[in-house]
Design a protein around this motif. Structure first.
Motif, mmCIF file in Angstrom:
data_model
loop_
_atom_site.group_PDB
_atom_site.id
_atom_site.type_symbol
_atom_site.label_atom_id
_atom_site.label_comp_id
_atom_site.label_asym_id
_atom_site.label_seq_id
_atom_site.Cartn_x
_atom_site.Cartn_y
_atom_site.Cartn_z
ATOM 1 N N ASN A 1 -1.657 -3.714 -7.573
ATOM 2 C CA ASN A 1 -1.756 -3.933 -6.129
ATOM 3 C C ASN A 1 -3.053 -4.677 -5.806
ATOM 4 O OD1 ASN A 1 -1.294 -3.840 -3.401
ATOM 5 N ND2 ASN A 1 -1.155 -1.618 -3.268
ATOM 6 N N HIS A 2 -3.135 -5.160 -4.561
ATOM 7 C CA HIS A 2 -4.344 -5.779 -3.997
ATOM 8 C C HIS A 2 -4.764 -7.061 -4.705
ATOM 9 C CE1 HIS A 2 -4.633 -2.133 -1.709
ATOM 10 N NE2 HIS A 2 -4.838 -1.395 -2.791
ATOM 11 N N ASP B 1 0.814 -1.219 0.000
ATOM 12 C CA ASP B 1 0.000 0.000 0.000
ATOM 13 C C ASP B 1 0.844 1.265 0.000
ATOM 14 O OD1 ASP B 1 -2.310 -1.452 -0.076
ATOM 15 O OD2 ASP B 1 -2.706 -1.349 2.079
ATOM 16 N N ASP B 2 2.162 1.132 0.240
ATOM 17 C CA ASP B 2 3.043 2.299 0.177
ATOM 18 C C ASP B 2 3.183 2.816 -1.257
ATOM 19 O OD1 ASP B 2 3.666 2.498 2.892
ATOM 20 O OD2 ASP B 2 5.225 0.980 2.741
ATOM 21 N N THR C 1 3.362 -9.449 -0.080
ATOM 22 C CA THR C 1 2.460 -8.688 0.783
ATOM 23 C C THR C 1 3.124 -8.199 2.069
ATOM 24 O OG1 THR C 1 1.681 -10.765 1.763
ATOM 25 C CG2 THR C 1 0.415 -9.882 -0.086
#
Length: 232
Positions: free
Chosen positions: A171-172, A151-152, A180
């Motif tokens: 991402n995700h 998430d950075d 992760t």
């Protein structure tokens, strides 16, 4: 020369062969840990240099001391065997210190790691090429992503965050696509594991050397008693 003296003499000689191999093992382990942690010294501020360097030095000294012990045992020299026992005791103390330092340093790097890695991450986001190179190196080596996690990074993740690192990845999408775990946690775990290995090996070898000290003192005492009998 009695059977008892022959037994202790050759037992000490065999111990010294094993002792020489243990010195080689300590030397190789110290070099490996120093090499593995070299890329992370920017984050550690040099705090983890001491234990592996001390282990390398001790490994080299062990070779010399093992040779002295072999010579003392074969020549039945009371002076050389006693000197060998004193050196063994000194190395025993040093290895206990190395073991303690490795455990302490591995548990004493959290704040340093957080501050250093956070700064590198901020520089990365600001477009600093050196920070870019450093983050990619650590992400690739430790299989991690970002400071705290993926998430950075807004949008697409860098190649070194991706399980298949030929292209950037979204991402995700989970661990099958990208790493992760954050690099802060991964680096702390790496340093902790390295400290446990270094500390455990150093302390383990130290207690093995206690056996060598006992053998050396037994042989020295036997040599001394035999000399007294000859003198009578």
């Amino acid at each position: 020369m009695g059977c008892g003296m022959s037994f202790v003499k050759y037992l000490l000689f065999i111990f010294n062969l094993v002792f020489a191999l243990s010195g080689l093992a300590l030397l190789v382990l110290g070099i490996l840990v120093l090499t593995e942690t070299e890329v992370y010294q920017e984050f550690l501020a040099g705090k983890f240099h001491a234990p592996p360097i001390l282990l390398i030095v001790i490994g080299c000294i062990v070779f010399v001391v093992a040779f002295l012990g072999c010579c003392g045992a074969i020549r039945e020299s009371h002076c050389m065997v006693i000197t060998f026992a004193i050196f063994l005791l000194t190395i025993f103390i040093f290895e206990i210190v190395v073991g303690a330092l490795a455990f302490v340093y591995s548990n004493d790097t959290q704040d340093v790691l957080d501050d250093s890695l956070n700064k590198i991450m901020e520089d990365y986001k600001a477009g600093n090429q050196e920070a870019n190179k450093t983050m990619n190196t650590i992400q690739d080596a430790l299989k991690c992503c970002g400071y705290k996690g993926p998430d950075d990074y807004p949008g697409m993740l860098p190649k070194t965050c991706c399980v298949i690192s030929e292209h950037e990845c979204p991402n995700h999408l989970g661990s099958k696509v990208h790493y992760t775990i954050g690099c802060s946690e991964a680096l702390k775990q790496f340093v902790k594991d390295s400290g446990i290995v270094l500390g455990g090996v150093a302390i383990g070898f130290a207690f093995i050397e206690l056996v060598g000290i006992v053998f050396a003192l037994c042989l020295a005492n036997t040599i001394k008693n035999n000399s007294r009998r000859r003198a009578v």
